[in-house]
Write a protein that holds these residues in place. Sequence first.
Motif, PDB file in Angstrom:
ATOM      1  N   ALA A  69       0.745  -1.284   0.025  1.00 25.05           N
ATOM      2  CA  ALA A  69      -0.069   0.165   0.094  1.00 25.05           C
ATOM      3  C   ALA A  69       0.790   1.362   0.090  1.00 25.05           C
ATOM      4  O   ALA A  69       0.493   2.207  -0.559  1.00 25.05           O
ATOM      5  CB  ALA A  69      -0.900   0.229   1.224  1.00 25.05           C
ATOM      6  N   VAL A  70       1.973   1.196   0.556  1.00 24.29           N
ATOM      7  CA  VAL A  70       2.787   2.404   0.701  1.00 24.29           C
ATOM      8  C   VAL A  70       3.764   2.410  -0.526  1.00 24.29           C
ATOM      9  O   VAL A  70       3.970   3.754  -1.133  1.00 24.29           O
ATOM     10  CB  VAL A  70       3.675   2.318   2.034  1.00 24.29           C
ATOM     11  N   ARG A  71       4.270   1.464  -0.809  1.00 24.82           N
ATOM     12  CA  ARG A  71       4.983   1.453  -2.004  1.00 24.82           C
ATOM     13  C   ARG A  71       4.505   1.768  -3.325  1.00 24.82           C
ATOM     14  O   ARG A  71       5.342   2.254  -4.293  1.00 24.82           O
ATOM     15  CB  ARG A  71       5.923   0.139  -2.132  1.00 24.82           C
ATOM     16  N   CYS A  72       3.217   1.367  -3.438  1.00 24.39           N
ATOM     17  CA  CYS A  72       2.449   1.823  -4.807  1.00 24.39           C
ATOM     18  C   CYS A  72       2.346   3.193  -4.909  1.00 24.39           C
ATOM     19  O   CYS A  72       2.043   3.789  -6.019  1.00 24.39           O
ATOM     20  CB  CYS A  72       1.046   1.037  -4.791  1.00 24.39           C
ATOM     21  N   LYS A  73       2.407   3.935  -3.813  1.00 21.29           N
ATOM     22  CA  LYS A  73       2.520   5.589  -3.964  1.00 21.29           C
ATOM     23  C   LYS A  73       3.817   6.008  -4.219  1.00 21.29           C
ATOM     24  O   LYS A  73       4.032   7.261  -4.259  1.00 21.29           O
ATOM     25  CB  LYS A  73       1.771   5.937  -2.788  1.00 21.29           C
ATOM     26  N   GLY A  74       4.643   5.106  -4.552  1.00 15.94           N
ATOM     27  CA  GLY A  74       5.849   5.834  -4.385  1.00 15.94           C
ATOM     28  C   GLY A  74       6.975   6.069  -3.083  1.00 15.94           C
ATOM     29  O   GLY A  74       7.831   7.000  -3.349  1.00 15.94           O
TER      30      GLY A  74
END
Length: 485
Positions: free
Chosen positions: A290-295
């Motif tokens: 969830a956090v990584r997909c936002k860069g």
Amino acid sequence: MQNYILKYKAHINVEWCNQSRSIKYLFKYVNKGNDRVTVEFYKTTTDDAVVFQDDDTINHVLNRETVGQSMFNAWFVANKKFKETSLLTYIEMPTNFVWKKDIREWHPRKKGFSIGRIFYVPPASDDDKEYIDVINEASYWSTAHSLRKLFVLLLTSTSIIRPENVWNQYVGIVTDLVLTEEEKKNFGLFELEKLLRLQNKSLKDYPPMPIPTIDNSRLVQNHLVFEELCYNHEQLKEDAEVLSSKLTKEQSFIYDIVIQDISANKGGLFFVYGYGGTGKIFLWRALSAAVRCKGQIVLNVASSGIASLLLPGGRTAHSRFAISIAINEESTCNIKQGSDLAELLIKTSLIIWDEAPMMHKHCFESLDRTMRDLLRFVDTHSSTKTFGGKTVVLGGDFCQILPVVPKGTRQDIVSSAINSSYLWDSYKVLRLTKNLTLSSVPNGGNRQALQEFADWIATIDDGKMGGRNDGYAEVEIPKHMLLPS
């Protein structure tokens, strides 16, 4: 006057001593004798000397008639002259052929049988197809980092004749990064250069290997940050949706709290307390996606190497944060201001630390002091915030392994745990209590028995079995849980 070729073979005594107390080594070394050289003369069949001028062209040197060819080169000549050599490998030549030293040629053996000795042929005398096949085969099960280490090993051992050809075959293997082909090549070259620098070497030492360029803005930045940002965001977004949809109510509650804390940049501290089978790893995966997909950057660490393998992009805490092995209440991490690792921590949005109870509290305090110091240049109030204001999630079970204190008493072990640290008052404890391993068991008597056993174990873990106690209690195992002899 006939020419004679001087061939020498040096016998040099080389020994390695790795124990300073091995006194007899010194006496053996003193009495081992001098180094020796074996010299051999043989008569040539031509009057030409084995010399060439400095200004001779390469083609002239290579194409000229040599005085004496090597065993290996003569083997190729023998393959043209004798049909039976086509059935023999180079190693098998002495079984049916005799090496004539005076004329430097192989001749068929007329009688007898002998196991001859042939000169070693270095791998560089062969082509590089074998090494390309090795790298391709390893790519099916090995990581990109391991493949780069393998390529560096081949480079430094001078096994490859034309490393640039092997490199061109190797580049296409690294496909897990969301980059253009040119960026992939550049990134790979940066990583190879970094590994070579550890051995005081560089890609410049292996021409015509390409050298990484620095005109690409995406690659100029910190390579640690670059690695963390190279995930496939679209794939992660799909993974995050799938994982979040499968969370239990307890997991969803924790998931929402952590995501909101990151979004609001509150820098909260959380401890997820749950025994084995309650789905902590699944929660870590959902949060990471969830956090990584936002860069944004997530650092997944664990107190042990085996636990770190279960985390996406996991590392041991000591490795990731450069925590000292010998640690005390005043220790800090070996991270210099302005270094690559310092920049990575500054840009990190979430730190997940699994199996935290088994780590000494000084490790957490060391990282806390370090991050407060590193972040003071981007946040003037970082010194008053735990971990410099970053969101940190710890997880584990205090009923499992606690910190190991050599020759420590029970009080020493308890006082070294994270809940004895000055940081503990800042943590918000969140609990996972549902045993998810039972969800895969169909309803019936077996599931009820497993649930009963899990509840009984959890009661012992929580210290509720055996009445009021000071940590020691007598627990009677129910008879229906025992296997008869």
